[in-house]
Design a protein around this motif. Structure first.
Motif, mmCIF file in Angstrom:
data_model
loop_
_atom_site.group_PDB
_atom_site.id
_atom_site.type_symbol
_atom_site.label_atom_id
_atom_site.label_comp_id
_atom_site.label_asym_id
_atom_site.label_seq_id
_atom_site.Cartn_x
_atom_site.Cartn_y
_atom_site.Cartn_z
ATOM 1 N N HIS A 184 5.124 3.250 7.746
ATOM 2 C CA HIS A 184 4.765 4.651 7.966
ATOM 3 C C HIS A 184 4.102 5.241 6.720
ATOM 4 C CE1 HIS A 184 7.322 4.580 11.594
ATOM 5 N NE2 HIS A 184 8.014 3.710 10.877
ATOM 6 N N PHE A 185 2.970 5.884 6.954
ATOM 7 C CA PHE A 185 2.238 6.582 5.896
ATOM 8 C C PHE A 185 2.425 8.080 6.091
ATOM 9 C CE2 PHE A 185 -1.676 8.817 4.653
ATOM 10 C CZ PHE A 185 -1.703 8.518 3.297
ATOM 11 N N ILE A 186 3.020 8.726 5.104
ATOM 12 C CA ILE A 186 3.264 10.174 5.157
ATOM 13 C C ILE A 186 2.384 10.832 4.102
ATOM 14 C CG2 ILE A 186 4.985 11.996 5.061
ATOM 15 C CD1 ILE A 186 5.530 9.948 7.259
ATOM 16 N N ALA A 187 1.490 11.712 4.549
ATOM 17 C CA ALA A 187 0.495 12.275 3.637
ATOM 18 C C ALA A 187 1.106 13.255 2.642
ATOM 19 C CB ALA A 187 -0.616 12.955 4.434
ATOM 20 N N HIS B 71 0.824 -1.209 0.000
ATOM 21 C CA HIS B 71 0.000 0.000 0.000
ATOM 22 C C HIS B 71 0.862 1.266 0.000
ATOM 23 C CE1 HIS B 71 -4.149 -1.665 0.874
ATOM 24 N NE2 HIS B 71 -3.381 -2.736 1.032
ATOM 25 N N GLN B 72 2.142 1.098 -0.279
ATOM 26 C CA GLN B 72 3.090 2.210 -0.423
ATOM 27 C C GLN B 72 3.437 2.884 0.897
ATOM 28 O OE1 GLN B 72 4.420 2.300 -3.515
ATOM 29 N NE2 GLN B 72 2.989 0.620 -3.834
ATOM 30 N N TRP B 73 3.274 2.170 2.016
ATOM 31 C CA TRP B 73 3.790 2.685 3.272
ATOM 32 C C TRP B 73 5.299 2.470 3.292
ATOM 33 C CZ3 TRP B 73 0.613 3.045 8.251
ATOM 34 C CH2 TRP B 73 -0.729 3.314 7.964
ATOM 35 N N LEU B 74 6.006 3.296 4.034
ATOM 36 C CA LEU B 74 7.463 3.233 4.098
ATOM 37 C C LEU B 74 7.902 2.310 5.232
ATOM 38 C CD1 LEU B 74 8.232 7.049 3.693
ATOM 39 C CD2 LEU B 74 8.097 5.305 1.901
ATOM 40 N N GLU B 75 8.899 1.484 4.942
ATOM 41 C CA GLU B 75 9.370 0.510 5.927
ATOM 42 C C GLU B 75 10.536 1.076 6.735
ATOM 43 O OE1 GLU B 75 10.951 -4.140 6.179
ATOM 44 O OE2 GLU B 75 10.690 -3.143 4.240
ATOM 45 N N ARG B 76 10.492 0.787 8.044
ATOM 46 C CA ARG B 76 11.576 1.218 8.927
ATOM 47 C C ARG B 76 12.077 0.030 9.751
ATOM 48 N NH1 ARG B 76 11.664 6.433 13.134
ATOM 49 N NH2 ARG B 76 13.952 6.636 13.087
ATOM 50 N N HIS B 77 13.386 -0.020 9.969
ATOM 51 C CA HIS B 77 13.996 -1.083 10.753
ATOM 52 C C HIS B 77 14.632 -0.531 12.025
ATOM 53 C CE1 HIS B 77 14.639 -3.989 7.078
ATOM 54 N NE2 HIS B 77 13.374 -3.718 7.327
#
Length: 380
Positions: free
Chosen positions: A342-345, A162-168
């Motif tokens: 993370h979803f950034i508008a 869904h195009q959310w950004l991945e963080r580790h």
């Protein structure tokens, strides 16, 4: 999946214990209705603390609940353990309003757990609907972002689609290799590391403390009184204002005491230290620790070695000892990658965060490989 309704719920009680726990399942105690409702009932999670419940549910027209996700409107970034303070500062300096934001997490809990809770027979469709609903909530409430933290691997991949950004990030977990006794675990360590752990345990043993493991009805209010004093002391020294109040501990003691292991150290006169653990399907989750007198290595004994003893005795696969702490490596806890989405508008801000996360993931991966080389286990 036609004729469904997306709802936001200002209290978990609007969904109800039976419906919530049917979707959450028995694996993770932090996902349980008992734990999440105790946070709300005690007032630890509320609008005035900056954690306003905004739980999302997917329901049929007849009211059958097909999926839920624990979500909160946040007016700050405290109590999350995945730090975005720098993002907030950058967005505010650019003229935006970072808060409120939408947080999909278990408050104050850095333990990986499913966040898209659904009925198995319609699992993937409902999970996608929940993600769409989170994005829609950001749009309707004019929120800067949504953050789903401490996810399982399969959920991260779905958020990514869904195009959310991945963080580790990184934690340290102990893994049970079928040990029958603590000495079986020690036998897998290099000689120098094995001797160091034995020495630490002897130091504590020399103080003749009685270590108690308490669960269920064995946990009385005076036990919680002692533990809460330890918790307040540690919290006040570490972050200034502890997140949980005394009532919260009584509530979880009443509603989920069989999933709690309270480990307390008694010196013959009084309790001097304690740590709180929650038991999952195959994992012991260590959470809070505190003491009222300094005894060398008691922190390691209660939080790490007693947890290992408990896991071995109860044939649990893993001990998760909370966030951060490279000192755990020398005690047999291995580095593990944790993941969030993370979803950034704002599209321009999203690109800046994406570039940052691309670089951060490379750093975490490289650091992870280096840390694996210094674990105390025998090489080869």
């Amino acid at each position: 999946m036609s004729s469904i309704v997306l709802k936001t719920n200002a209290r978990i009680a609007e969904i109800g214990a039976e419906a919530w726990d049917q979707l959450a399942g028995p694996d993770n105690p932090f996902n349980s209705y008992a734990f999440l409702s105790a946070l709300e009932e005690s007032g630890c999670v509320a609008a005035h603390t900056g954690w306003q419940p905004q739980h999302l549910s997917v329901e049929t027209e007849t009211g059958e609940i097909l999926g839920v996700t624990p979500a909160y409107l946040k007016g700050h970034s405290q109590g999350e353990y995945v730090f975005d303070h720098a993002w907030a500062d950058a967005f505010e300096r650019a003229g935006g309003s970072y808060y409120p934001k939408l947080q999909i997490s278990i408050p104050f809990t850095p333990a990986s757990a499913p966040k898209l809770l659904t009925k198995p027979e319609a699992e993937l469709d409902v999970k996608s609907i929940l993600i769409d609903g989170l994005e829609r909530a950001c749009e309707q409430l004019n929120l800067s972002s949504a953050h789903a933290t401490f996810l399982g691997d399969d959920e991260v991949e779905l958020f990514q689609s869904h195009q959310w950004l991945e963080r580790h990030d990184r934690q340290y977990h102990w893994h049970n290799q079928g040990y029958e006794h603590f000495d079986d675990f020690l036998a897998q360590l290099a000689s120098r590391k094995r001797k160091a752990i034995k020495k630490e345990r002897r130091t504590v043993a020399d103080h003749n403390l009685r270590i108690e493991w308490l669960s269920g009805s064995d946990i009385q209010e005076h036990h919680w009184d002692a533990f809460f004093a330890f918790y307040m002391d540690t919290g006040s020294r570490k972050w200034g204002r502890p997140y949980l109040n005394r009532n919260f501990f009584s509530l979880i003691g009443e509603s989920m005491g069989d999933r709690i292991v309270l480990m307390l150290a008694h010196n013959g006169t009084e309790y001097v230290a304690g740590t709180l653990n929650l038991v999952g399907q195959d994992t012991l989750f260590g959470r809070y620790w505190g003491c009222n007198q300094h005894i060398p290595n008691l922190h390691f004994e209660l939080c790490y070695y007693q947890a290992i003893d408990f896991a071995i005795e109860n044939k649990l696969a893993t001990v998760e000892a909370g966030a951060q702490g490279e000192h755990k490596i020398a005690r047999g806890y291995e580095p593990v990658t944790t993941r969030s989405a993370h979803f950034i508008a704002n599209p321009n801000f999203r690109e800046a965060v994406k570039d940052y996360l691309d670089e951060e993931r490379r750093y975490v991966a490289k650091d992870q490989e280096l840390l694996k080389e210094v674990t105390p286990f025998k090489k080869g």
